[in-house]
Design an enzyme around this catalytic site. Structure first.
Site, mmCIF file in Angstrom:
data_model
loop_
_atom_site.group_PDB
_atom_site.id
_atom_site.type_symbol
_atom_site.label_atom_id
_atom_site.label_comp_id
_atom_site.label_asym_id
_atom_site.label_seq_id
_atom_site.Cartn_x
_atom_site.Cartn_y
_atom_site.Cartn_z
ATOM 1 N N ARG A 1 0.820 -1.219 0.000
ATOM 2 C CA ARG A 1 0.000 0.000 0.000
ATOM 3 C C ARG A 1 0.855 1.271 0.000
ATOM 4 O O ARG A 1 0.524 2.260 0.662
ATOM 5 C CB ARG A 1 -0.935 0.034 1.219
ATOM 6 C CG ARG A 1 -1.996 -1.039 1.263
ATOM 7 C CD ARG A 1 -2.984 -0.899 0.110
ATOM 8 N NE ARG A 1 -4.129 -1.767 0.284
ATOM 9 C CZ ARG A 1 -4.158 -3.056 -0.049
ATOM 10 N NH1 ARG A 1 -3.112 -3.630 -0.594
ATOM 11 N NH2 ARG A 1 -5.260 -3.760 0.127
ATOM 12 N N SER B 1 -10.536 -0.526 2.921
ATOM 13 C CA SER B 1 -9.802 -0.618 4.188
ATOM 14 C C SER B 1 -9.417 0.771 4.646
ATOM 15 O O SER B 1 -8.747 1.503 3.915
ATOM 16 C CB SER B 1 -8.511 -1.414 4.002
ATOM 17 O OG SER B 1 -8.764 -2.680 3.511
ATOM 18 N N GLU C 1 -4.925 4.068 6.114
ATOM 19 C CA GLU C 1 -4.528 3.852 4.729
ATOM 20 C C GLU C 1 -5.060 4.973 3.840
ATOM 21 O O GLU C 1 -4.457 5.328 2.840
ATOM 22 C CB GLU C 1 -5.093 2.499 4.260
ATOM 23 C CG GLU C 1 -4.456 2.002 2.991
ATOM 24 C CD GLU C 1 -5.385 1.170 2.165
ATOM 25 O OE1 GLU C 1 -5.555 1.504 0.976
ATOM 26 O OE2 GLU C 1 -5.938 0.196 2.682
HETATM 27 N N1 EPU Z 1 -10.350 -10.314 10.186
HETATM 28 C C1 EPU Z 1 -11.132 -10.354 11.318
HETATM 29 N N2 EPU Z 1 -12.234 -9.549 11.393
HETATM 30 C C2 EPU Z 1 -12.578 -8.719 10.394
HETATM 31 C C3 EPU Z 1 -11.784 -8.671 9.236
HETATM 32 C C4 EPU Z 1 -10.664 -9.472 9.153
HETATM 33 O O1 EPU Z 1 -10.842 -11.097 12.249
HETATM 34 O O2 EPU Z 1 -13.591 -8.033 10.539
HETATM 35 C C5 EPU Z 1 -9.149 -11.182 10.103
HETATM 36 C C6 EPU Z 1 -9.458 -12.634 9.833
HETATM 37 O O3 EPU Z 1 -8.516 -13.379 10.555
HETATM 38 C C7 EPU Z 1 -9.186 -12.774 8.356
HETATM 39 C C8 EPU Z 1 -8.043 -11.824 8.166
HETATM 40 O O4 EPU Z 1 -8.324 -10.743 9.053
HETATM 41 O O5 EPU Z 1 -8.825 -14.072 8.020
HETATM 42 C C9 EPU Z 1 -7.865 -11.293 6.774
HETATM 43 O O6 EPU Z 1 -9.085 -10.729 6.331
HETATM 44 P P1 EPU Z 1 -9.317 -10.404 4.783
HETATM 45 O O7 EPU Z 1 -8.939 -11.563 3.941
HETATM 46 O O8 EPU Z 1 -10.664 -9.823 4.647
HETATM 47 O O9 EPU Z 1 -8.206 -9.338 4.450
HETATM 48 P P2 EPU Z 1 -7.724 -8.037 5.198
HETATM 49 O O10 EPU Z 1 -6.306 -8.233 5.627
HETATM 50 O O11 EPU Z 1 -8.698 -7.640 6.226
HETATM 51 C C10 EPU Z 1 -6.722 -7.024 2.996
HETATM 52 C C11 EPU Z 1 -6.772 -5.742 2.235
HETATM 53 C C12 EPU Z 1 -8.092 -5.618 1.470
HETATM 54 C C13 EPU Z 1 -8.181 -6.791 0.511
HETATM 55 C C14 EPU Z 1 -8.116 -8.089 1.332
HETATM 56 C C15 EPU Z 1 -8.090 -9.316 0.462
HETATM 57 C C16 EPU Z 1 -5.417 -4.218 3.535
HETATM 58 C C17 EPU Z 1 -5.374 -2.984 4.377
HETATM 59 N N3 EPU Z 1 -6.623 -4.612 3.130
HETATM 60 O O12 EPU Z 1 -7.753 -6.980 3.992
HETATM 61 O O13 EPU Z 1 -8.018 -4.428 0.694
HETATM 62 O O14 EPU Z 1 -9.387 -6.753 -0.236
HETATM 63 O O15 EPU Z 1 -6.874 -8.111 2.104
HETATM 64 O O16 EPU Z 1 -6.864 -9.403 -0.181
HETATM 65 O O17 EPU Z 1 -4.356 -4.774 3.230
HETATM 66 C C18 EPU Z 1 -8.597 -2.131 0.514
HETATM 67 O O18 EPU Z 1 -7.389 -1.896 0.438
HETATM 68 O O19 EPU Z 1 -9.457 -1.203 0.454
HETATM 69 C C19 EPU Z 1 -9.049 -3.504 0.698
HETATM 70 C C20 EPU Z 1 -10.336 -3.814 0.859
#
Ligand code: EPU
Length: 337
Positions: free
Chosen positions: A162, A237, A333
């Site tokens: 990012r 995010s 972010e």
């Molecule tokens: N999780 C929770 N609770 C939540 C959300 C997430 O416990 O409400 C934990 C869970 O353990 C889950 C893990 O976080 O397994 C990962 O969640 P997710 O796969 O949804 O990914 P993220 O790390 O929360 C990142 C990106 C997203 C992108 C997803 C999928 C960042 C800041 N965000 O989210 O990007 O869509 O991975 O690759 O790195 C964006 O940048 O606007 C965005 C949506």
């Protein structure tokens, strides 16, 4: 091209925050952009693309330049790959669909990300195991200083999670006008191991996925977790996933044994900020017209007429709480203006 006065920016930011700009202009050619940038009477300028990564907290006293440059061109075509140039004002998801319809592979995992092409290199957008840097060839950007177009190759952009040069030393100095991607025409490299893509494909009864199938799976996952900004204002995010020392993570595991992490290096791990925010009790919390999304705690939302400052204050409360509970600072972010 016409400079308008006192324009609401509500339709131009995906959070749907209703602030106004003293002056506003939408440019659809490079020539118009150059003309506007040479005007001396507007020293204070704000560049708006898809408005998908910003939180507007106050009226803007200056000139908002809405970059509406359109066009998609095939620059060159080879047996295995193709170089495609998209102008900054093209909607990102529509561009992804255009590539998929032409069977050009590489960005299908980035389906349904809000915003325009021009902003994708700035924060190196990423999802489901793929980042823009993986297919990025170069971009053209106009210098606000001398109004010349410069080309940034991948190695010039300092891409990171990012992050890019455009969020650091080049911040506020350039407007990206087009981005060129190197995409595959055959032997597509599929990324299906991240998160729930494989199980989503299984649920869709697909065993040998095409790039079209992956796009459909990603769309289904995103629609189930992330609010559509056209329905509920949001900026994806709101926070980055923090990278922390392994020693801190190991200490925290003693109290929070289910804390997830992703490896980063021998000494650091990345922790999903969504997990920290959920654990801190904020997931699904609503405060009047704003709150934390019920399906993804990383996303702050505007249910109607929230003020940017309401959302900013909520983000600070979340940051302070996470710092107190876990001794981890989660960085925003989105750009706060
Ligand atoms: N999780 C929770 N609770 C939540 C959300 C997430 O416990 O409400 C934990 C869970 O353990 C889950 C893990 O976080 O397994 C990962 O969640 P997710 O796969 O949804 O990914 P993220 O790390 O929360 C990142 C990106 C997203 C992108 C997803 C999928 C960042 C800041 N965000 O989210 O990007 O869509 O991975 O690759 O790195 C964006 O940048 O606007 C965005 C949506």
């Amino acid at each position: 091209m016409q400079i308008q006065q006192n324009i609401s920016l509500k339709p131009f930011n995906t959070f749907g925050i209703d602030v106004s700009a003293n002056h506003f202009v939408s440019v659809s050619t490079i020539e118009e952009l150059k003309q506007i940038l040479s005007l001396k009477e507007y020293p204070n300028k704000l560049i708006l693309g898809g408005g998908s990564n910003m939180l507007l907290t106050k009226n803007f006293e200056g000139l908002v330049i809405h970059v509406n440059l359109k066009g998609i061109e095939i620059v060159s075509e080879h047996t295995d790959c193709v170089f495609v140039k998209a102008y900054a004002g093209e909607n990102w998801h529509e561009f992804v669909l255009w590539c998929i319809n032409n069977d050009f592979g590489g960005i299908e995992n980035l389906s349904l990300i809000p915003g325009n092409v021009g902003t994708t290199p700035i924060q190196n957008i990423g999802a489901y195991g793929v980042e823009i840097k993986d297919t990025f060839e170069s971009c053209n950007a106009i210098s606000l200083e001398n109004i010349h177009i410069e080309t940034f190759k991948k190695e010039d952009c300092q891409f990171d999670y990012r992050n890019s040069i455009f969020k650091n030393e080049a911040k506020g100095k350039y407007i990206v006008t087009s981005v060129t991607f190197k995409l595959t025409k055959q032997n597509h490299q599929l990324h299906i191991n991240y998160g729930t893509i494989a199980s989503q494909l299984e649920a869709m009864k697909i065993t040998a996925p095409s790039i079209q199938d992956i796009s459909k799976a990603v769309i289904a996952i995103r629609e189930s977790k992330l609010p559509n900004p056209k329905v509920i204002g949001n900026s994806g995010s709101f926070f980055k996933n923090p990278v922390v020392p392994k020693t801190l993570y190991t200490n925290l595991l003693q109290n929070f044994e289910d804390m997830p992490s992703y490896p980063v290096s021998d000494t650091e791990v990345k922790i999903p900020a969504g997990w920290l925010i959920e654990k801190a009790g904020f997931k699904g919390k609503r405060f009047g017209d704003y709150g934390v999304h019920k399906n993804q705690a990383l996303v702050l939302v505007n249910y109607g007429d929230a003020k940017g400052s309401d959302i900013l204050n909520l983000s600070i409360l979340i940051q302070d709480t996470i710092k107190r509970l876990f001794n981890i600072y989660i960085e925003a972010e989105v750009n706060i203006l």
